[in-house]
Design an enzyme around this catalytic site. Sequence first.
Site, mmCIF file in Angstrom:
data_model
loop_
_atom_site.group_PDB
_atom_site.id
_atom_site.type_symbol
_atom_site.label_atom_id
_atom_site.label_comp_id
_atom_site.label_asym_id
_atom_site.label_seq_id
_atom_site.Cartn_x
_atom_site.Cartn_y
_atom_site.Cartn_z
ATOM 1 N N ASP A 166 -0.264 4.413 1.117
ATOM 2 C CA ASP A 166 -0.472 5.585 2.086
ATOM 3 C C ASP A 166 0.329 5.158 3.271
ATOM 4 O O ASP A 166 0.662 3.909 3.690
ATOM 5 C CB ASP A 166 -1.818 5.421 2.363
ATOM 6 C CG ASP A 166 -2.731 4.227 2.753
ATOM 7 O OD1 ASP A 166 -2.351 3.131 2.398
ATOM 8 O OD2 ASP A 166 -3.292 4.306 3.816
ATOM 9 N N GLU B 55 -4.994 2.021 2.863
ATOM 10 C CA GLU B 55 -4.982 0.788 3.447
ATOM 11 C C GLU B 55 -5.202 1.030 5.118
ATOM 12 O O GLU B 55 -5.916 0.518 5.876
ATOM 13 C CB GLU B 55 -3.764 -0.162 3.236
ATOM 14 C CG GLU B 55 -3.649 -1.480 3.767
ATOM 15 C CD GLU B 55 -3.149 -1.453 5.153
ATOM 16 O OE1 GLU B 55 -3.106 -2.585 5.594
ATOM 17 O OE2 GLU B 55 -2.622 -0.766 5.662
ATOM 18 N N HIS C 125 0.844 -0.889 -0.207
ATOM 19 C CA HIS C 125 0.062 0.114 0.002
ATOM 20 C C HIS C 125 0.911 1.201 0.072
ATOM 21 O O HIS C 125 1.952 1.266 0.724
ATOM 22 C CB HIS C 125 -1.021 -0.011 1.260
ATOM 23 C CG HIS C 125 -0.561 0.175 2.495
ATOM 24 N ND1 HIS C 125 -0.233 1.292 3.482
ATOM 25 C CD2 HIS C 125 -0.024 -0.866 3.334
ATOM 26 C CE1 HIS C 125 0.460 0.672 4.361
ATOM 27 N NE2 HIS C 125 0.362 -0.252 4.362
ATOM 28 N N HIS D 251 4.009 2.805 12.829
ATOM 29 C CA HIS D 251 3.010 3.510 13.306
ATOM 30 C C HIS D 251 3.458 4.455 14.527
ATOM 31 O O HIS D 251 2.609 4.826 15.389
ATOM 32 C CB HIS D 251 1.587 2.908 13.500
ATOM 33 C CG HIS D 251 0.922 2.438 12.604
ATOM 34 N ND1 HIS D 251 -0.225 2.143 12.442
ATOM 35 C CD2 HIS D 251 1.550 1.915 11.294
ATOM 36 C CE1 HIS D 251 -0.695 1.399 11.250
ATOM 37 N NE2 HIS D 251 0.359 1.500 10.627
ATOM 38 N N ASP E 38 6.498 1.233 6.579
ATOM 39 C CA ASP E 38 5.096 0.724 6.254
ATOM 40 C C ASP E 38 4.285 1.590 5.232
ATOM 41 O O ASP E 38 3.994 2.588 5.810
ATOM 42 C CB ASP E 38 4.478 0.573 7.621
ATOM 43 C CG ASP E 38 3.100 0.175 7.740
ATOM 44 O OD1 ASP E 38 2.564 -0.459 6.642
ATOM 45 O OD2 ASP E 38 2.278 0.407 8.575
ATOM 46 N N ASP F 269 3.881 -6.467 3.461
ATOM 47 C CA ASP F 269 3.415 -5.686 4.453
ATOM 48 C C ASP F 269 3.369 -6.189 5.827
ATOM 49 O O ASP F 269 2.264 -6.154 6.487
ATOM 50 C CB ASP F 269 1.935 -5.308 4.074
ATOM 51 C CG ASP F 269 1.501 -3.874 4.907
ATOM 52 O OD1 ASP F 269 2.243 -3.499 5.540
ATOM 53 O OD2 ASP F 269 0.265 -3.816 4.952
HETATM 54 ZN ZN LIG Z 1 1.021 -1.532 6.318
#
Ligand SMILES: [Zn+2]
Length: 380
Positions: free
Chosen positions: A79, A140, A77, A353, A107, A164
């Site tokens: 984003d 995503e 992904h 994150h 990520d 991912d």
């Molecule tokens: Zn991811």
Amino acid sequence: MIDRERMTSFVMELMRTDSLSKEEDKVAALLANALREIGAEVRVDDAGASVGGATGNVIARLPGTRPDAAPLLLNSHMDTVPPGRGVKPLREDGRIRSDGTTILGGDDKSGVAVIVEVLRTLRDRGLPHGDVEVAFTICEEIGLLGAKQLDLAGLRAREALVLDAPSPAELVVKAPSADRFEFTVHGVAAHAGMAPELGLSAVRVAAQAITAMPLGRIDAQTTSNVIVTYGGGAANVVPDRCVIAGEARSHDDAKLDSVTSAIRRSLQDAAAAATVTIDGTTTRAWLEERCEREYVRMDVAASTPLVKLVLDAARALSKPMETVTIGGGSDANVFNAKGMPAVILGTGMREIHTVNEWLDLGDFYACAEIVLQALTSRAA
Ligand SMILES: [Zn+2]
């Protein structure tokens, strides 16, 4: 086989290009160019219009040199999560990290860069391969929206490799289903000092419901969590509104149904028990609800040819790999739910994150070698 410096500088270029969810257009344009330059047919679908984003999914096909080899879809992904503007990737000691003020975006830009490097290597070295299809998805991180919009019938591939996850030594074959919900508790506002007996506190109703809910680790397969997103305005007003949001996940759909139902029942019971009577008229607290199954569980059997393909590729390179279960959803859940077997391979991303996010370059290169081996072995 792969060009480590080329893929490292490419992933850093991707990281420096902002691509928060719904704002993936700059990265999409960069990738469409890179894929065309490799010789792939490239198009952008209309998923962006459907979800209110700046671009759709980038979809490409590199025609195979061995048309008889089964095609394979590669997915990552585009984003990233916030804080993700103005990322400054720093390379040191076998890793790339952010400057500590933003996420890194490994990520999932590490997966994106692996896919581009694998295609470049196939072309540069003239390696045999079947059709390789690519789907770089949008949104995503905010509910797998790009993958949900993706038209799999328009692809030749019937299996997908999703890049991912953290470690290339772990092949993810199993992930849970998830429900996402938001409940609004309505009470009655009143002055908290002058006339609290005329009020009905929505916060108190929510609090009573929360203490009665199944929360946290329910069992080995099941979890749930709630947060309060609104809890009233001024401290001198009995709050007439409280909003609770949350999620539940399970590898067993029946357990997921029962947890989400129990959470709903806690709120219904607390609301039903909360009343205020003013001038002989009784008012009860009431609820509004939004609840949806965000994604559906995946469980790809060890006997599936796709699992065997990836495990064999790792073995051929003398790299350790085992199949694992994870507790989160990804685009792979959507592909599996649509009938396309998909497994998730790790790219070296770590502490995702968070502003401490980093990319393990050794794992990043290993991932590319494994994907390349899987594609070429299929055409052998
Ligand atoms: Zn991811």
